[in-house]
Design a protein around this motif. Structure first.
Motif, PDB file in Angstrom:
ATOM      1  N   GLN A  50       0.845  -1.197   0.000  1.00  0.00           N
ATOM      2  CA  GLN A  50       0.000   0.000   0.000  1.00  0.00           C
ATOM      3  C   GLN A  50       0.877   1.242   0.000  1.00  0.00           C
ATOM      4  O   GLN A  50       2.005   1.204   0.460  1.00  0.00           O
ATOM      5  CB  GLN A  50      -0.829   0.030   1.296  1.00  0.00           C
ATOM      6  N   CYS A  51       0.304   2.349  -0.461  1.00  0.00           N
ATOM      7  CA  CYS A  51       1.012   3.617  -0.357  1.00  0.00           C
ATOM      8  C   CYS A  51       1.051   4.029   1.111  1.00  0.00           C
ATOM      9  O   CYS A  51       0.032   3.961   1.797  1.00  0.00           O
ATOM     10  CB  CYS A  51       0.306   4.697  -1.173  1.00  0.00           C
ATOM     11  N   CYS A  77      -1.292   7.243   1.197  1.00  0.00           N
ATOM     12  CA  CYS A  77      -2.687   7.214   0.745  1.00  0.00           C
ATOM     13  C   CYS A  77      -3.268   5.829   1.010  1.00  0.00           C
ATOM     14  O   CYS A  77      -2.543   4.854   1.068  1.00  0.00           O
ATOM     15  CB  CYS A  77      -2.785   7.484  -0.758  1.00  0.00           C
ATOM     16  N   CYS A 137       2.335   5.021  -6.620  1.00  0.00           N
ATOM     17  CA  CYS A 137       0.996   5.433  -6.196  1.00  0.00           C
ATOM     18  C   CYS A 137       0.456   6.421  -7.220  1.00  0.00           C
ATOM     19  O   CYS A 137       1.089   7.434  -7.499  1.00  0.00           O
ATOM     20  CB  CYS A 137       1.060   6.098  -4.821  1.00  0.00           C
ATOM     21  N   SER A 183      -3.717   0.762  -2.998  1.00  0.00           N
ATOM     22  CA  SER A 183      -2.621  -0.166  -3.262  1.00  0.00           C
ATOM     23  C   SER A 183      -1.734   0.418  -4.361  1.00  0.00           C
ATOM     24  O   SER A 183      -2.169   1.240  -5.161  1.00  0.00           O
ATOM     25  CB  SER A 183      -3.166  -1.529  -3.662  1.00  0.00           C
ATOM     26  N   LEU A 184      -0.496  -0.040  -4.378  1.00  0.00           N
ATOM     27  CA  LEU A 184       0.469   0.506  -5.338  1.00  0.00           C
ATOM     28  C   LEU A 184       0.392  -0.245  -6.667  1.00  0.00           C
ATOM     29  O   LEU A 184       0.172  -1.451  -6.690  1.00  0.00           O
ATOM     30  CB  LEU A 184       1.879   0.399  -4.759  1.00  0.00           C
ATOM     31  N   TYR A 220      -2.001   8.310  -6.884  1.00  0.00           N
ATOM     32  CA  TYR A 220      -2.627   9.476  -6.255  1.00  0.00           C
ATOM     33  C   TYR A 220      -1.619  10.526  -5.820  1.00  0.00           C
ATOM     34  O   TYR A 220      -1.886  11.698  -5.894  1.00  0.00           O
ATOM     35  CB  TYR A 220      -3.487   9.049  -5.068  1.00  0.00           C
TER      36      TYR A 220
END
Ligand code: ADP
Ligand code: ZN
Ligand code: ZN
Length: 662
Positions: free
Chosen positions: A377-378, A381, A396, A384-385, A398
């Motif tokens: 995960q990021c 944020c 990421c 998930s990456l 986002y």
């Protein structure tokens, strides 16, 4: 004497300065002003008066312009934007003016974009159906200012625009032709340039600031461009004799600015702008937004339909492939059904081109541990990456965070990480393995960071140096290639299950637009649509090219659940690094909002991505009746926000208002 000035800052209101002897600032001119003890800014004069405020004013230091650089019509439009979209006039100023004009330099006017000579070529003569549509549009304009042109892909909407532009400039009017960014690049601007030559100015965010200053300056001069073709922010430019506004691909969500403020929708601003200039507006699309089509059916806009392709070519045939079935029968190899592979093979050997559409970039949207289910995960944020194979990294989408791909699972320490799902990079890779002889290119955010790389991909495809173009929604937008016979939609399912009341409308628009790239010139095209939801309504609507059916079914749902176009939405986002702070704030905010707006308030709720860039996010929504005055509602909302933010605990939180969110 005093003058009120706006600064390119998110200040709630204008600031008053005193005018020293010898300076004569006028409304719309830039002045150089001090702020606080040490800072200086270029500000814009919005009012000159004799009312001494009850605080000590500072002097303006210099008047920067000989004549106003913002016209009265622009100023009132900006004010409307600020009131409607809940932002400050300073934020609109900041978005509207090229950055050089906000700095302490006096740029010299540059040579015009087009030069003086230009070899132009004549317009195409319109076909009979196209001429009839054009006459209908003009008949609408005799009755009302706004017309919606619903013309299927490759019906020749652009040709009609060109003829309308030509008529308008012959009458001495200026024209604004508004386009989503991606559509404007290369093909379309070339096409318009070849007809209108140096009478056309292009306003694009990928252009340099100097080029934008040149357009801005020329618009103020005695000889402005007759036609501005531009992206969203060109609605903020000066026009003195605007007669026609065209909003092409009017359904496009990129007309709405997300961040930063002003969070305006250029289509709606264009309508306001045209109304106050007494100009006509044409909204055009093969897949109009539900809002616009509803307005047309209600008679608020005129409606003209152009439902056949140029030269009577048929719309492409859409074949649906049931991916669940193909996977069960083991006829699908990974991402591709046997049907799609057969069609690609066919198209290649006949010497035609293919476009493959997958609305996700990167190699795979997630990596997962086969043993324990761990997913990277990021850290900033709640997402998930995405795995990017070329880069060899996880990233990421986002916040831009990237990290190395771990060789083993940090949770169970086995080496059983595997990729899951697929993006354009994986499509390209897999395709290259299956068709080693094919020339394949990919068009997505990762391959088009610069304008030249984007243009090169388009040019290679246009010149036949590429056989297969793989891409995200970028390949669906306004492109016109003669030799594309096959379009493949790889995964319609992913588009249908998004948590958004507009998901089906969007999915239909995207699929109909990408399908519209096939068979545009001399032969019938073919579309292979892969999905696990063969029975979904929207799939059938795409197959039958039935916009009306999509419209009716979606309208029915919106009516049922009371969503736009039956009400207006306003979203409020609260952000803070501390989860508890943002939760308390949202409760306070919701309570105050309910006192004023009652049942119309939805939330507090957690958005699909509940944390971004280390900030926790909570959302509230307001559903406002269409009969209510939106600016009055926005004003009440802003009072509530100001009240909540005045509490010490919430001072450091960020609050954003998003009016008519998309
Ligand atoms: P749309 O904007 O509706 O998708 P276009 O205007 O791009 O359609 O037209 C599709 C293709 O057909 C373009 O290549 C265009 O040049 C060509 N075309 C359309 N109308 C005419 C016409 N009247 N004469 C010559 N070519 C035309
Ligand atoms: Zn594990
Ligand atoms: Zn992130």
């Amino acid at each position: 004497m005093f003058c009120d000035c706006i600064l390119p800052l998110p200040l709630e209101s204008s600031l008053t300065y005193s005018v020293p002897a010898g300076l004569f600032p006028q409304v719309g001119q830039r002045v150089f002003v001090p702020l606080g003890k040490t800072k200086h800014y270029i500000a814009l004069v919005v009012r000159v008066h004799d009312v001494k405020p009850d605080y000590d004013t500072k002097d303006i230091l210099e008047v920067m312009d000989d004549a106003p650089i913002v016209l009265p019509s622009q100023m009132s439009l900006w004010q409307w934007i600020a009131d409607y979209y809940a932002c400050s006039l300073g934020e609109v100023f900041k978005a509207a003016i090229p950055s050089t004009l906000k700095k302490y330099v006096k740029p010299r006017a540059r040579r015009s974009q087009g030069g003086t000579l230009f070899e132009t070529s004549p317009m195409h003569a319109l076909s009979e159906v196209q001429s009839r549509a054009m006459e209908q549009i003009k008949a609408v304009w005799r009755q009302q200012p706004t017309c919606l042109l619903h013309g299927v892909t490759s019906s020749g909407k652009t040709e009609i625009y060109i003829h309308l532009i030509d008529e308008a400039i012959r009458q001495g009017q200026q024209v604004l032709y508004l386009l989503p960014e991606i559509v404007l690049t290369t093909q379309l601007s070339d096409r318009l340039r070849s007809v209108f030559g140096s009478r056309l100015g292009i306003y694009h965010s990928k252009y340099s600031d100097a080029q934008r200053v040149e357009v801005y300056r020329k618009q103020l001069s005695d000889e402005p461009y007759d036609i501005i073709v531009g992206v969203r922010s060109s609605v903020l430019l000066p026009f003195r004799r605007l007669g026609l506004v065209i909003v092409d691909e009017e359904h496009e969500t990129s007309f709405k600015q997300q961040d930063p403020a002003p969070r305006y929708n250029a289509r709606n601003v264009a309508l306001m702008m045209a109304a106050s200039a007494g100009a006509k507006t044409l909204l055009g699309s093969a897949t109009p937004s539900l809002e616009s089509y509803d307005n047309a059916l209600k008679g608020k806009y005129g409606l003209v339909k152009l439902l056949t392709r140029y030269e009577g070519l048929e719309l492409p045939e859409v074949e649906v492939v049931d991916m669940s079935e193909e996977i069960r029968r083991k006829t699908a190899t990974g991402l591709f059904s046997s049907r799609l592979l057969a069609e690609i093979r066919h198209t290649l050997s006949d010497g035609y081109q293919t476009i493959l559409f997958q609305n996700r970039r990167g190699y795979s949207p997630l990596v997962e541990c086969k043993t324990c289910g761990w997913v990277p995960q990021c850290p900033r944020c709640d997402v998930s990456l995405t795995f990017h194979k070329r880069l060899g990294r996880l990233s990421c989408h986002y916040c831009g965070y990237t990290t190395e791909v771990p060789t083993q699972c940090p949770q169970c320490e086995t080496e059983s990480l595997r990729t899951k799902g697929f993006g354009t990079e994986r499509v390209e890779d897999t395709l290259a393995q299956i068709f080693p002889e094919a020339r394949i290119q990919r068009m997505d955010l990762d391959t088009t960071r610069s304008r030249s790389s984007y243009e090169k991909i388009i040019e290679d495809f246009q010149e036949g140096r590429t056989d297969i173009l793989v891409g995200t929604q970028m390949v669906a937008k306004g492109l016109d290639f003669a030799n594309v016979r096959l379009v493949g939609i790889l995964d319609a399912t992913a588009m249908l299950c998004l948590p958004d009341f507009r998901a089906h409308e969007r999915a239909f628009q995207l699929m109909a637009q990408v399908a519209g790239r096939a068979g545009r010139h001399a032969f019938k095209g073919r579309v292979v649509l892969q999905t696990k939801d063969v029975s979904a309504d929207v799939i059938g609507q795409v197959v039958r090219h039935d916009y009306e059916a999509m419209f009716r079914s979606q309208r029915e749902e919106r009516l049922c659940f009371h969503f736009p176009p039956f009400c207006r939405l306003m979203d409020i986002y609260l952000k803070h690094k501390d989860e508890h702070v943002v939760e308390h704030m949202a409760e306070d905010m919701a309570a105050l909002m309910r006192q004023v707006f009652g049942e119309r308030v939805l939330g507090p709720m957690t958005p699909p991505v509940a944390r971004m860039q280390s900030l926790h996010i909570i959302k509230l929504s307001l559903k406002v009746e269409l009969t209510a005055n939106p600016s009055a509602v926005v004003a009440r909302l802003r009072e509530i926000v100001a009240h909540v933010k005045s509490k010490d605990a919430f001072r450091s939180a960020t609050v954003t208002l998003d009016i008519d969110p998309l």
